[in-house]
Design an enzyme around this catalytic site. Structure first.
Site, PDB file in Angstrom:
ATOM      1  N   GLU A 169       0.744  -1.270  -0.045  1.00 44.54           N
ATOM      2  CA  GLU A 169       0.085   0.100  -0.123  1.00 44.54           C
ATOM      3  C   GLU A 169       0.738   1.302   0.017  1.00 44.54           C
ATOM      4  O   GLU A 169       0.885   2.197   0.940  1.00 44.54           O
ATOM      5  CB  GLU A 169      -0.930  -0.011   1.257  1.00 44.54           C
ATOM      6  CG  GLU A 169      -2.166  -1.016   1.015  1.00 44.54           C
ATOM      7  CD  GLU A 169      -3.045  -0.860   2.095  1.00 44.54           C
ATOM      8  OE1 GLU A 169      -3.095  -0.050   2.913  1.00 44.54           O
ATOM      9  OE2 GLU A 169      -4.114  -1.730   1.902  1.00 44.54           O
ATOM     10  N   GLU A 384      -5.047  -8.661   0.759  1.00 45.92           N
ATOM     11  CA  GLU A 384      -5.698  -8.143   1.947  1.00 45.92           C
ATOM     12  C   GLU A 384      -7.280  -7.911   1.733  1.00 45.92           C
ATOM     13  O   GLU A 384      -7.563  -7.391   0.747  1.00 45.92           O
ATOM     14  CB  GLU A 384      -5.210  -6.858   2.665  1.00 45.92           C
ATOM     15  CG  GLU A 384      -4.032  -7.164   3.457  1.00 45.92           C
ATOM     16  CD  GLU A 384      -3.510  -5.684   4.048  1.00 45.92           C
ATOM     17  OE1 GLU A 384      -4.381  -5.016   4.567  1.00 45.92           O
ATOM     18  OE2 GLU A 384      -2.279  -5.571   4.047  1.00 45.92           O
TER      19      GLU A 384
HETATM   20  C1  BGP Z   1      -4.191  -2.019   5.439  1.00 50.01           C
HETATM   21  C2  BGP Z   1      -2.730  -2.363   6.014  1.00 50.01           C
HETATM   22  C3  BGP Z   1      -2.799  -3.463   7.165  1.00 50.01           C
HETATM   23  C4  BGP Z   1      -4.123  -3.183   7.918  1.00 50.01           C
HETATM   24  C5  BGP Z   1      -5.304  -2.882   7.260  1.00 50.01           C
HETATM   25  C6  BGP Z   1      -6.405  -2.431   8.342  1.00 50.01           C
HETATM   26  O1  BGP Z   1      -4.035  -0.560   4.898  1.00 50.01           O
HETATM   27  O2  BGP Z   1      -1.911  -2.763   4.778  1.00 50.01           O
HETATM   28  O3  BGP Z   1      -1.557  -3.468   7.616  1.00 50.01           O
HETATM   29  O4  BGP Z   1      -3.480  -2.583   8.989  1.00 50.01           O
HETATM   30  O5  BGP Z   1      -5.153  -1.725   6.592  1.00 50.01           O
HETATM   31  O6  BGP Z   1      -6.190  -1.409   8.541  1.00 50.01           O
HETATM   32  P1  BGP Z   1      -6.775  -0.717  10.065  1.00 50.01           P
HETATM   33  O7  BGP Z   1      -5.923  -1.495  10.873  1.00 50.01           O
HETATM   34  O8  BGP Z   1      -6.268   0.736  10.095  1.00 50.01           O
HETATM   35  O9  BGP Z   1      -8.120  -1.105  10.208  1.00 50.01           O
END
Ligand code: BGP
Length: 487
Positions: A169, A384
């Site tokens: 990301e 993800e």
């Molecule tokens: C993405 C990241 C992850 C994870 C996920 C959930 O942007 O790659 O590392 O953190 O989001 O995000 P959050 O924990 O802010 O809800």
């Protein structure tokens, strides 16, 4: 009419994901150097309740227990990241063999259980030494350090790991780090953001080229945080705004990864605003020479936009402000924001939201997979996708998370739709395997199939407890998707 039985491709990579800083802990053990997250999370007021990853969910010590649980779940793939400063404590120079040994043990444990490792090289934890010495991603010297780090990993693990992710990301960590000061290096300067982002693009391309030289049997690509942007209405001005937003939020990165050029309309606007990155001919030659083998797509939600509130020539009109959202960066008061001339973000009345205010849009997932494939013609790994929620441990020690099951099922059904449409999706890594540290939401925003008994203020027991969604996903994997048909 009877429903068609869902069957995924036989070698589909059913998986789940994590990132080093969010799970490992052991932040200063066995020779590891500090990362920018080790330092940033300790600045008062920057993270939820001052939470940090010093201990996280102690995956560093409990990785074998975690890998055994992955096997029990039936996972075919596990996406994790390597902490650069475990391998090169100063970001460059001397290699820390203890750091290599940890990942060697993890990779072996995965492979012994038939789980395909998907290794992310950079999930946001730059060695602090490179930030201090060179100014991190604002300097091209950091590219050289990154390439040294990549060379070490490609050489040591190239024969054991088939799938590699370069940057996680890039759109999120550059925006939050250099524009909104809610990630390290804690900067609010959009021009510096575009400059640093360009340096990361060069590092990505150089890493891909080196990989193809050293690991010809493997596959590599970036993981991008993608969200399709919809027009608010069929008014052509709104449709144009959605095109602008898709180019600004998505193509700005994906075009570079896959074609080596920035989208022209956005580049022109940034140039007019005096914030475009400097791109040399040598940069373009490097960027066009590197081709990813697949695209990693992280999907949480997209956005909806209407025509911009001001004409492009009007630089005096008041700016609008919307809350900072990593996937849909909004215009702010304090600086000239390109969004101001391109689109206005609006609510989508058709979509529900999670407890944390993110839209839930499974059909948008299919739209995203279709759009990305049609445009770039590369296989996709979903690296993800998942639901953050306030899960509750019952007095009898269970976690009932039907909302997560619904969320994941609806997204997997749409992923299957995209497969049926002809999109080559190689795998799906739910975010996340265990509960872990949310960068800005502490330990209360839980994503895992496995509950970890800790909270923001105490590590408690760190015990792992499979949630209802664990047993549900186990059945989905065991049936290769067929149980999705019944639900
Ligand atoms: C993405 C990241 C992850 C994870 C996920 C959930 O942007 O790659 O590392 O953190 O989001 O995000 P959050 O924990 O802010 O809800």
């Amino acid at each position: 009419m009877t429903k068609e039985t869902i069957t995924f491709p036989k070698d589909f990579l059913w998986g789940a994901a994590s990132a080093a800083y969010q799970v490992e802990g052991a932040y200063d053990r066995d020779g590891k150097g500090p990362s920018i997250w080790d330092v940033f999370a300790k600045i008062p007021g920057k993270t939820k309740n001052g939470t940090n990853g010093d201990i996280a969910v102690d995956h560093y010590d409990r990785y074998l227990e975690d890998v055994d649980l992955m096997q029990k779940l039936g996972m075919k793939a596990y996406r994790f990241s390597v902490a650069w400063s475990r391998i090169l404590p100063a970001g460059e120079g001397a290699v820390n063999e203890a750091g290599i040994a940890f990942y060697a043990r993890l990779i072996k444990a995965l492979k012994d259980r038939g789980i395909e490792p998907i290794l992310t090289l950079y999930h946001w934890d730059l060695p602090q030494a490179l930030q201090d010495k060179y100014g991190g991603w604002e300097s091209r010297q950091t590219i050289d350090a990154f390439i040294q780090y990549c060379r070490v990993l490609f050489t040591r693990f190239g024969k054991d790991v088939r799938y590699w992710v370069t940057f996680n990301e890039q759109n999120v960590f550059t925006g939050l780090g250099y524009r909104w000061a809610s990630h390290p290096p804690n900067v609010t300067d959009i021009k510096r953001m575009y400059a640093a982002n360009h340096v990361v693009n060069l590092a990505n391309a150089a890493a891909i080229n080196l990989f193809h030289e050293l690991v010809p049997t493997g596959q590599i690509g970036p993981s991008f945080g993608y969200g399709e942007v919809y027009p608010a209405t069929s008014d052509p001005a709104d449709v144009l705004a959605a095109l602008n937003a898709n180019e600004f939020n998505n193509a700005w990165w994906l075009d570079i990864y896959c074609r080596g050029h920035y989208p022209v309309r956005i580049f022109r606007l940034l140039t007019q605003m005096g914030i475009a990155p400097t791109v040399t001919d040598a940069d373009t030659a490097l960027l066009t020479s590197a081709q990813p083998d697949f695209l990693g797509i992280n999907y949480y939600h997209g956005g909806t936009v209407a025509r911009p509130t001001v004409a492009e020539t009007d630089t005096t009109a008041e700016k609008t402000f919307a809350a900072i959202d990593p996937y849909m960066m909004a215009a702010d008061h304090d600086q000239d924001s390109p969004e101001h001339y391109l689109f206005t973000s609006v609510e989508n009345p058709h979509l529900q939201k999670t407890e944390f205010g993110w839209e839930i849009d499974p059909v948008g997932f299919r739209v995203a997979l279709r759009s990305v494939y049609e445009k770039y013609q590369l296989p996709i790994i979903v690296t993800e996708n998942g639901l953050g929620a306030y899960d509750q441990l019952t007095p009898t020690g269970e976690i009932h998370d039907p909302y997560r099951i619904t969320y994941l099922r609806d997204h997997l059904v749409q992923l299957y739709g995209a497969l049926q449409d002809g999109v080559p999706v190689l795998g799906y890594c739910a975010w996340s395997f265990t509960d872990l540290l949310s960068w800005l939401n502490g330990y209360a925003k839980r994503y895992g199939f496995i509950y970890v008994n800790r909270d923001d203020t105490s590590e408690k027991t760190l015990t792992r407890i499979p949630k209802d969604s664990f047993y549900w996903y186990q059945n989905v994997i065991r049936s290769n998707g067929a149980t999705l048909t019944e639900q």
